[in-house]
Design a protein around this motif. Structure first.
Motif, PDB file in Angstrom:
ATOM      1  N   GLY A  69      17.869  70.813 109.715  1.00  0.00           N
ATOM      2  CA  GLY A  69      17.453  70.686 111.108  1.00  0.00           C
ATOM      3  C   GLY A  69      18.659  70.815 112.025  1.00  0.00           C
ATOM      4  N   VAL A  70      18.395  71.167 113.261  1.00  0.00           N
ATOM      5  CA  VAL A  70      19.456  71.375 114.245  1.00  0.00           C
ATOM      6  C   VAL A  70      19.178  70.481 115.440  1.00  0.00           C
ATOM      7  N   THR A  71      20.215  69.864 115.959  1.00  0.00           N
ATOM      8  CA  THR A  71      20.062  69.050 117.152  1.00  0.00           C
ATOM      9  C   THR A  71      21.285  69.243 118.040  1.00  0.00           C
ATOM     10  N   GLY A  72      21.146  68.923 119.324  1.00  0.00           N
ATOM     11  CA  GLY A  72      22.260  69.098 120.249  1.00  0.00           C
ATOM     12  C   GLY A  72      22.209  70.437 120.973  1.00  0.00           C
ATOM     13  N   MET A  73      23.144  70.655 121.876  1.00  0.00           N
ATOM     14  CA  MET A  73      23.186  71.839 122.724  1.00  0.00           C
ATOM     15  C   MET A  73      24.037  72.937 122.087  1.00  0.00           C
ATOM     16  N   ALA A 180      22.075  51.219 115.195  1.00  0.00           N
ATOM     17  CA  ALA A 180      20.769  51.805 115.507  1.00  0.00           C
ATOM     18  C   ALA A 180      19.625  50.956 114.969  1.00  0.00           C
ATOM     19  N   MET A 181      19.949  49.765 114.464  1.00  0.00           N
ATOM     20  CA  MET A 181      18.929  48.855 113.947  1.00  0.00           C
ATOM     21  C   MET A 181      18.845  47.639 114.854  1.00  0.00           C
ATOM     22  N   LEU A 182      17.738  47.507 115.586  1.00  0.00           N
ATOM     23  CA  LEU A 182      17.522  46.345 116.448  1.00  0.00           C
ATOM     24  C   LEU A 182      17.111  45.169 115.580  1.00  0.00           C
ATOM     25  N   ASN A 183      17.950  44.135 115.516  1.00  0.00           N
ATOM     26  CA  ASN A 183      17.658  43.039 114.592  1.00  0.00           C
ATOM     27  C   ASN A 183      17.519  41.670 115.237  1.00  0.00           C
ATOM     28  N   LYS A 184      17.725  41.565 116.552  1.00  0.00           N
ATOM     29  CA  LYS A 184      17.539  40.266 117.197  1.00  0.00           C
ATOM     30  C   LYS A 184      17.293  40.438 118.687  1.00  0.00           C
ATOM     31  N   GLY A 185      16.689  39.397 119.255  1.00  0.00           N
ATOM     32  CA  GLY A 185      16.475  39.351 120.693  1.00  0.00           C
ATOM     33  C   GLY A 185      17.189  38.148 121.261  1.00  0.00           C
ATOM     34  N   GLY A 217      16.151  53.881 122.778  1.00  0.00           N
ATOM     35  CA  GLY A 217      17.426  53.812 123.486  1.00  0.00           C
ATOM     36  C   GLY A 217      18.625  53.672 122.572  1.00  0.00           C
ATOM     37  N   LEU A 218      18.406  53.382 121.290  1.00  0.00           N
ATOM     38  CA  LEU A 218      19.492  53.263 120.326  1.00  0.00           C
ATOM     39  C   LEU A 218      19.887  54.606 119.714  1.00  0.00           C
ATOM     40  N   LEU A 219      19.130  55.659 120.006  1.00  0.00           N
ATOM     41  CA  LEU A 219      19.461  56.990 119.498  1.00  0.00           C
ATOM     42  C   LEU A 219      20.749  57.492 120.134  1.00  0.00           C
ATOM     43  N   GLY A 220      21.429  58.394 119.446  1.00  0.00           N
ATOM     44  CA  GLY A 220      22.594  59.039 120.024  1.00  0.00           C
ATOM     45  C   GLY A 220      22.200  59.875 121.232  1.00  0.00           C
ATOM     46  N   ASP A 221      23.086  59.969 122.213  1.00  0.00           N
ATOM     47  CA  ASP A 221      22.771  60.684 123.451  1.00  0.00           C
ATOM     48  C   ASP A 221      22.349  62.126 123.199  1.00  0.00           C
ATOM     49  N   VAL A 222      22.961  62.768 122.223  1.00  0.00           N
ATOM     50  CA  VAL A 222      22.681  64.180 121.986  1.00  0.00           C
ATOM     51  C   VAL A 222      21.271  64.399 121.438  1.00  0.00           C
ATOM     52  N   CYS A 223      20.660  63.318 120.895  1.00  0.00           N
ATOM     53  CA  CYS A 223      19.328  63.436 120.275  1.00  0.00           C
ATOM     54  C   CYS A 223      18.226  62.793 121.106  1.00  0.00           C
ATOM     55  N   ALA A 224      18.580  62.058 122.132  1.00  0.00           N
ATOM     56  CA  ALA A 224      17.620  61.194 122.821  1.00  0.00           C
ATOM     57  C   ALA A 224      16.445  61.936 123.434  1.00  0.00           C
ATOM     58  N   ASN A 225      16.639  63.197 123.775  1.00  0.00           N
ATOM     59  CA  ASN A 225      15.568  63.953 124.427  1.00  0.00           C
ATOM     60  C   ASN A 225      15.025  65.087 123.562  1.00  0.00           C
ATOM     61  N   ASP A 226      15.288  65.040 122.273  1.00  0.00           N
ATOM     62  CA  ASP A 226      14.767  66.083 121.386  1.00  0.00           C
ATOM     63  C   ASP A 226      13.241  66.092 121.421  1.00  0.00           C
ATOM     64  N   ALA A 227      12.666  67.271 121.406  1.00  0.00           N
ATOM     65  CA  ALA A 227      11.219  67.421 121.590  1.00  0.00           C
ATOM     66  C   ALA A 227      10.406  66.969 120.389  1.00  0.00           C
ATOM     67  N   GLU A 328      18.956  62.968 107.625  1.00  0.00           N
ATOM     68  CA  GLU A 328      19.774  64.163 107.845  1.00  0.00           C
ATOM     69  C   GLU A 328      20.774  63.973 108.987  1.00  0.00           C
ATOM     70  N   HIS A 329      20.345  63.390 110.099  1.00  0.00           N
ATOM     71  CA  HIS A 329      21.209  63.155 111.259  1.00  0.00           C
ATOM     72  C   HIS A 329      21.116  61.675 111.617  1.00  0.00           C
ATOM     73  N   LEU A 330      22.164  60.919 111.321  1.00  0.00           N
ATOM     74  CA  LEU A 330      22.137  59.479 111.536  1.00  0.00           C
ATOM     75  C   LEU A 330      21.945  59.111 112.997  1.00  0.00           C
ATOM     76  N   GLU A 331      22.450  59.953 113.915  1.00  0.00           N
ATOM     77  CA  GLU A 331      22.315  59.663 115.339  1.00  0.00           C
ATOM     78  C   GLU A 331      20.893  59.875 115.847  1.00  0.00           C
ATOM     79  N   LYS A 332      20.055  60.464 115.000  1.00  0.00           N
ATOM     80  CA  LYS A 332      18.694  60.799 115.419  1.00  0.00           C
ATOM     81  C   LYS A 332      17.662  59.863 114.797  1.00  0.00           C
ATOM     82  N   VAL A 333      18.056  58.646 114.508  1.00  0.00           N
ATOM     83  CA  VAL A 333      17.121  57.680 113.956  1.00  0.00           C
ATOM     84  C   VAL A 333      17.485  56.289 114.470  1.00  0.00           C
ATOM     85  N   ALA A 334      16.476  55.500 114.783  1.00  0.00           N
ATOM     86  CA  ALA A 334      16.667  54.114 115.206  1.00  0.00           C
ATOM     87  C   ALA A 334      15.442  53.330 114.765  1.00  0.00           C
ATOM     88  N   ALA A 335      15.624  52.022 114.563  1.00  0.00           N
ATOM     89  CA  ALA A 335      14.519  51.228 114.024  1.00  0.00           C
ATOM     90  C   ALA A 335      14.638  49.778 114.454  1.00  0.00           C
TER      91      ALA A 335
END
Length: 350
Positions: A69-73, A180-185, A217-227, A328-335
């Protein structure tokens, strides 16, 4: 086992042996590359989720993510008239996740009386072959979300979701991109979804939409708006949100129709939402389907089929393969850390 059934089982074992170029399929053998691709094709057909992610064979047992897969500009422009040279851009310039294909066993049996029961049916070979295949592939999905370790001896009683069978995608985030892992509030070790109150404590996210938005919001900036981003959401969270919607709008015909048509769970946090079988009931995962991969090491699939076990009145089937769950792309995943999620129910956090 009846004589007719014995002949059918023997014929099935002979067919498998011929397909793999071995003399006796009841003895352990290595699956051929062609048969491996057939197994992968069956995996994809057994479940819609497996059809959407990457299932690929890799040469090395250990390595780094292929970067599928490809991500970024990539788009750009260069004024060559001014003597400048056009420069290429890497389609994979992010940190690669390491992987290790661990041997995973899928051993099962079929009782003689079961075999006798469907010996008269057409497609006997397909029935035996598919008897456990669907459940095996369902197990692969569950391990992909729940798996945290690779124990030498697994304990199904203590780890009913295959937590100790292999490291799954959630663990891949914990190990390689923990930010990229939200674990507390507001409360340590808890992520509260719902309104709450001053006495019991307020929620970190008043609703599921806000929770998904914060995970995104925890995604990398380059991936945040991927379609192709999606939100995979656990069934308890979906049911919780749906119940709240019923309470507020259930008597409004048009709104109730929207619920029944499943339009209400169509999007969360601005992303298409999906409920995946085997996914943690209180989990949220934001990524793209093609960012999740299952690697199978070439030549690692080994089988023995229809091995008679008269002591237990059954035939035994053994299958193993070296597998790894890869992002595949660590910046493109959050949980969200699903074990830490608390919901506001009946005036308290549960």
């Amino acid at each position: 086992m009846k004589e007719k059934t014995k002949k059918l089982v023997a014929a099935y074992a002979a067919t498998v042996a011929k397909q793999n170029g071995v003399e006796d399929a009841t003895e352990k053998f290595s699956v051929t590359p062609t048969a491996t691709q057939k197994i992968i094709a069956q995996m994809r057909e057994s479940n819609w989720f497996l059809k959407k992610i990457n299932i690929v064979t890799v040469t090395n047992q250990k390595g780094e993510a292929l970067g599928l897969g490809v991500t970024g500009m990539i788009a750009s422009r260069t004024n060559t008239k001014a003597g400048k040279k056009r420069k290429t851009k890497s389609v994979f310039n992010m940190e690669a996740m390491p992987y290790m294909c661990e041997q995973t066993n899928f051993d099962s049996h079929i009782r003689y009386d079961q075999l006798d029961a469907f010996a008269h049916l057409k497609g006997f070979n397909a029935i035996i072959s598919n008897q456990t295949r669907e459940q095996i592939d369902a197990n692969k999905i569950t391990i992909g979300f729940y798996g945290t370790s690779c124990a030498p001896d697994t304990d199904a009683a203590a780890n009913p979701n295959g937590e100790d069978v292999n490291k799954g995608w959630f663990q891949g985030i914990r190990d390689n991109n923990s930010n990229a892992m939200l674990n507390k509030g507001s409360v340590a070790g808890e992520i509260r979804i719902g309104e709450g109150n001053e006495t019991k404590g307020l929620g970190d996210f008043i609703n599921l939409d806000l929770a998904v938005m914060n995970v995104k919001g925890l995604l990398g900036d380059v991936c945040a708006n991927d379609a192709d981003l999606v939100a995979i959401i656990g069934t308890d969270l979906l049911s919780y949100d749906k119940a709240k919607f019923y309470a507020e709008h259930g008597n409004t015909p048009s709104e109730k129709a929207g619920i029944e048509d499943k339009q209400v769970i169509g999007t969360y946090g601005g992303l298409p939402a999906f409920a995946v079988p085997g996914f943690p009931a209180t989990g949220i995962l934001v990524t793209s389907f093609k960012n999740l991969s299952l690697y199978i090491q070439e030549g690692s699939i080994r089988r023995s089929v229809a091995k008679k076990n008269d002591e237990m009145d059954q035939i035994d089937n053994f299958e193993s393969m070296n597998m790894a769950y890869v992002i595949e792309h660590l910046e493109k995943v959050a949980a969200i850390e699903f074990d830490n999620v608390k919901l506001w129910l009946d005036g308290d956090w549960h």
